[in-house]
Write a protein that holds these residues in place. Structure first.
Motif, short mmCIF file in Angstrom:
data_model
loop_
_atom_site.label_atom_id
_atom_site.label_comp_id
_atom_site.label_asym_id
_atom_site.label_seq_id
_atom_site.Cartn_x
_atom_site.Cartn_y
_atom_site.Cartn_z
N LEU A 2 0.83 -1.21 0.00
CA LEU A 2 0.00 0.00 0.00
C LEU A 2 0.86 1.26 0.00
O LEU A 2 0.57 2.23 -0.71
N LEU A 3 1.93 1.26 0.81
CA LEU A 3 2.81 2.43 0.87
C LEU A 3 3.58 2.63 -0.42
O LEU A 3 3.88 3.77 -0.80
N GLN A 4 3.91 1.55 -1.12
CA GLN A 4 4.63 1.68 -2.38
C GLN A 4 3.70 2.15 -3.50
O GLN A 4 4.14 2.76 -4.47
N ASP A 18 3.08 -2.11 12.90
CA ASP A 18 3.57 -2.66 11.63
C ASP A 18 4.50 -1.67 10.92
O ASP A 18 5.47 -2.08 10.26
N VAL A 19 4.22 -0.39 11.05
CA VAL A 19 5.10 0.62 10.49
C VAL A 19 6.48 0.52 11.14
O VAL A 19 7.52 0.60 10.48
N GLN A 20 6.48 0.33 12.46
CA GLN A 20 7.75 0.20 13.16
C GLN A 20 8.50 -1.07 12.72
O GLN A 20 9.73 -1.07 12.61
N ARG A 21 7.78 -2.14 12.42
CA ARG A 21 8.41 -3.36 11.91
C ARG A 21 9.09 -3.09 10.56
O ARG A 21 10.20 -3.58 10.31
N LEU A 22 8.43 -2.31 9.71
CA LEU A 22 9.03 -1.98 8.41
C LEU A 22 10.28 -1.14 8.60
O LEU A 22 11.29 -1.33 7.91
N LEU A 76 13.20 -3.21 9.45
CA LEU A 76 13.71 -3.94 8.28
C LEU A 76 14.48 -3.04 7.31
O LEU A 76 15.03 -3.53 6.33
N GLY A 77 14.48 -1.72 7.57
CA GLY A 77 15.24 -0.81 6.72
C GLY A 77 14.41 0.03 5.79
O GLY A 77 14.96 0.80 4.99
N TYR A 78 13.08 -0.07 5.87
CA TYR A 78 12.22 0.76 5.02
C TYR A 78 12.00 2.12 5.69
O TYR A 78 11.47 2.18 6.81
N PRO A 79 12.37 3.23 5.05
CA PRO A 79 12.22 4.56 5.66
C PRO A 79 10.78 5.05 5.55
O PRO A 79 10.41 5.73 4.59
N VAL A 80 9.95 4.70 6.51
CA VAL A 80 8.56 5.14 6.52
C VAL A 80 8.48 6.42 7.36
O VAL A 80 8.79 6.42 8.55
N LEU A 115 6.38 6.39 2.16
CA LEU A 115 7.62 5.66 2.03
C LEU A 115 8.67 6.57 1.40
O LEU A 115 8.48 7.09 0.29
N GLY A 116 9.77 6.81 2.11
CA GLY A 116 10.80 7.71 1.62
C GLY A 116 12.03 6.98 1.15
O GLY A 116 12.06 5.75 1.06
#
Length: 324
Positions: free
Chosen positions: A16-18, A42-46, A49-53, A65-66
């Motif tokens: 969804l964020l992508q 779930d945002v914190q889980r991303l 994992l290295g996803y800059p939310v 998503l940045g």
């Protein structure tokens, strides 16, 4: 809730964020069928994992998503995966130096994790397609990035440029846009020393350096039209203009943009502008269009067409040798 269910939900959140530039917590919660608190976890889980939310507070705020310090794994749907794989196969034979090898590495990674049903579709397209590639000018990827950043940041660029006379000259330009014809890359820029717009072939550039001198982008011509005019007219000894009894779109389908320029006219006619080193060559290529043609300029093209007609008549009337 099981670990598998949590993982699936986090992957759906990533998708969804992508897909969207920004989503509110309420929108994400509704899509996923969970609470806002669950979305925050779930945002914190991303992020772990290295996803800059990134989160934005206030009315209309949400998550987006940045770009981070490294490239995290991408989540592709079926159509995106197929399009990416096919594009990578085409890029493996491209004009950017080093990009072919990088495209093959990326394709190997994608092929490894792609479901067998999608892999079969990609291979079916590849197996039934041939690419006709003529001579191309390979471009250094670093040069491409230097010019792209200079266009984006509006900074001047200095480089050594090989002219048609074989000599090299230093040029300082204010770059606006790069244009590719498929065979070559061009830069449209304001030439500071010549005080005019110019087109530069990237394969003739050397030692390009972006300066710290920022400039205000001038009002400029359309880059695609400007480069097309430059590559179809300026390099040639002869320039011909003819009226063709056919719609402009039909003639554009037959004449590549790097070969000729087609202008709309009236009453089912269009004007074709084409250059060449010899008028005989120009006449032969115009004759191949199989449409009625009226020569506008130069007058010498009519004589070249007449000579071509005589040669073709003689060829058609010549008796072919027969075996006894």
């Amino acid at each position: 809730m099981t670990v598998e269910a949590t993982t699936e939900r986090v992957l759906r959140l990533l998708a969804l964020l992508q897909r969207r530039p920004s989503c509110t917590a309420a929108e994400l919660a509704a899509e996923l069928g969970v609470t806002g608190r669950c979305v925050r976890r779930d945002v914190q889980r991303l992020r772990t994992l290295g996803y800059p939310v990134h989160a934005t507070a206030g009315v209309g705020g949400g998550y987006r998503l940045g770009a981070g310090t490294r490239l995290p794994p991408l989540l592709l749907d079926d159509e995106e995966a197929i399009a990416t794989a096919i594009s990578l196969r085409l890029a493996s034979g491209g004009t950017v130096a080093g990009a072919g090898e990088a495209a093959l590495r990326a394709l190997a990674k994608l092929d490894q994790v792609m479901p067998s049903r999608l892999r079969a579709e990609v291979r079916a397209v590849h197996g039934s397609t041939e690419t006709l590639i003529g001579p191309v000018a390979e471009i250094d990827a670093e040069l491409l990035m230097t010019l792209a950043r200079a266009c984006r940041d509006a900074v001047r660029v200095r480089f050594r440029y090989a002219g048609r006379d074989g000599g090299e000259h230093e040029r300082t330009v204010e770059p606006v846009r790069m244009v590719t014809t498929g065979r070559r890359w061009y830069l449209m820029a304001w030439d500071v020393d010549r005080d005019d717009w110019r087109t530069f072939r990237l394969d003739r550039m050397r030692a390009a350096v972006a300066t710290t001198w920022r400039f205000r982008v001038r009002v400029h011509p359309d880059p695609v039209a400007f480069v097309q005019r430059s590559v179809t007219e300026a390099p040639y000894r002869h320039l011909a203009r003819v009226r063709v009894h056919a719609p402009a779109d039909r003639v554009r389908d037959m004449v590549p943009p790097q070969v000729g320029r087609v202008e709309d006219d009236r009453d089912g006619w269009c004007v074709l502008v084409v250059g060449g080193e010899s008028l005989d060559w120009v006449a032969a290529h115009i004759a191949r269009l199989s449409y009625d043609v009226e020569v506008l300029e130069p007058p010498e093209l009519r004589e070249a067409a007449a000579q071509l007609a005589r040669r073709l008549t003689a060829m058609a009337g010549a008796a072919s040798p027969r075996s006894v």
